[in-house]
Design an enzyme around this catalytic site. Structure first.
Site, PDB file in Angstrom:
ATOM      1  N   SER A 140     -35.996  71.884 -34.799  1.00  0.00           N
ATOM      2  CA  SER A 140     -36.718  73.124 -34.505  1.00  0.00           C
ATOM      3  C   SER A 140     -36.464  74.143 -35.606  1.00  0.00           C
ATOM      4  O   SER A 140     -35.505  74.028 -36.393  1.00  0.00           O
ATOM      5  CB  SER A 140     -36.228  73.686 -33.165  1.00  0.00           C
ATOM      6  OG  SER A 140     -36.680  75.003 -32.942  1.00  0.00           O
ATOM      7  N   TYR A 153     -30.032  77.001 -27.278  1.00  0.00           N
ATOM      8  CA  TYR A 153     -31.065  76.227 -27.966  1.00  0.00           C
ATOM      9  C   TYR A 153     -30.771  76.135 -29.459  1.00  0.00           C
ATOM     10  O   TYR A 153     -30.880  75.069 -30.063  1.00  0.00           O
ATOM     11  CB  TYR A 153     -32.429  76.863 -27.719  1.00  0.00           C
ATOM     12  CG  TYR A 153     -33.584  75.960 -28.083  1.00  0.00           C
ATOM     13  CD1 TYR A 153     -33.899  74.863 -27.293  1.00  0.00           C
ATOM     14  CD2 TYR A 153     -34.354  76.198 -29.211  1.00  0.00           C
ATOM     15  CE1 TYR A 153     -34.953  74.014 -27.626  1.00  0.00           C
ATOM     16  CE2 TYR A 153     -35.407  75.364 -29.550  1.00  0.00           C
ATOM     17  CZ  TYR A 153     -35.708  74.280 -28.750  1.00  0.00           C
ATOM     18  OH  TYR A 153     -36.740  73.443 -29.090  1.00  0.00           O
TER      19      TYR A 153
END
Length: 297
Positions: A140, A153
């Protein structure tokens, strides 16, 4: 780097019930790939499998469960005879201030995104070593830059990036290629779930261009599939992410300064912010059975 034909190859895609995983499965299938779908939503997996162009099957399993994933790997090998490609895509997310975060949700993000990716690779690497195959680890933008309110995250995606880079050096001499796929905010259930909270949505909109946009899923997945075809070490779902590599060393200091300003701006609105797993995939994970199961079509 030239592309290789995917016709007749066998791919495993985790987190395949929706979003990136579901569309990856469809686009790989359209190229003649036989697809093994793995996820926590058996009904959705069955529907995805039924829509694929090529031979496919599906398994209901928790990617963090070593025994369950080992059984899946054995059954996939028995079903298809080999494994050429593994896309470690399964992931969940939570947001909000760390100090007020739900400890179980925070831990679960690390378990699914990082530990689950390693469990997936451990289960399927023997087959990939036989086929001299390719592992694509989905990371990501969060691996490239830290972000306030996204500590779990960011930690998990930074972790899978480092793990995949390490693994590449270990298995490359045996013919297995390892790639890392980077995605910015992409139109998935996860991102839409995060946007349901006003504060998280407004914080994201205040990010500098082009990181403040939500990008369509299709073109991003097309780039990931091209990365699979090229067995690429790095794959960027949005064009501008490649440029982030050159400046990532400066970003923690910048985000540390700007983040303080934004936290002051939102002040009391941060109190009571929902901190559970977001999106339909997060809901499915929260409802998962406590014991490992594998279910085939």
């Amino acid at each position: 780097m030239s592309r290789v034909s995917l016709e007749g190859r066998v791919a495993v895609v985790t987190g395949a019930a929706r979003g990136v995983g579901e569309l990856m499965a469809r686009k790989l299938s359209a190229r003649g790939v036989k697809v093994a779908l793995v996820g926590l939503e058996p009904d959705e997996l069955k529907q995805v499998s039924a829509r694929l162009h090529s031979d496919s099957d599906h398994w209901h399993a928790d990617v963090t469960d070593h025994e369950a994933m080992a059984r899946v790997a054995a059954e996939v090998k028995e079903r298809f005879g080999k494994v050429d490609i593994v896309v470690a895509n399964a992931g969940v997310a939570t947001g909000g201030p760390f100090v007020e975060s739900d400890p179980e949700s925070w831990r679960r993000v690390i378990e699914v995104n990082l530990i689950g990716s390693a469990v997936t690779a451990r289960a399927f690497l023997p087959a990939l070593l036989e086929s001299r195959g390719y592992l694509l680890q989905i990371a990501s933008l969060a691996a490239l830059t830290p972000a306030p309110m996204m500590s779990a995250y960011c930690a998990s995606k930074s972790g899978v990036e480092a793990y995949a880079h390490s693994l590449r050096g270990e298995v490359g001499h045996r013919g297995v290629k390892v790639g890392v796929g980077y995605l910015s905010w992409t139109d998935t259930d996860m991102v839409r779930g995060a946007d349901q909270d006003d504060v998280m949505r407004e914080l994201r909109q205040r990010l500098p261009w082009p990181s403040n946009k939500t990008y369509p899923l299709g073109p991003a997945v097309d780039r990931l599939v091209e990365g699979v075809e090229r067995r690429s070490a790095h794959v960027y779902g949005q064009w501008w992410l490649r440029g982030m590599q050159g400046v990532r060393g400066y970003l923690p200091a910048v985000i540390g300064t700007v983040g303080q300003r934004e936290m002051r701006r939102f002040g009391d609105r941060l109190e009571g912010l929902r901190t559970g797993l977001v999106g339909a995939g997060g809901a499915a994970d929260e409802q998962r059975p406590t014991s490992a199961t594998t279910v085939r079509k």
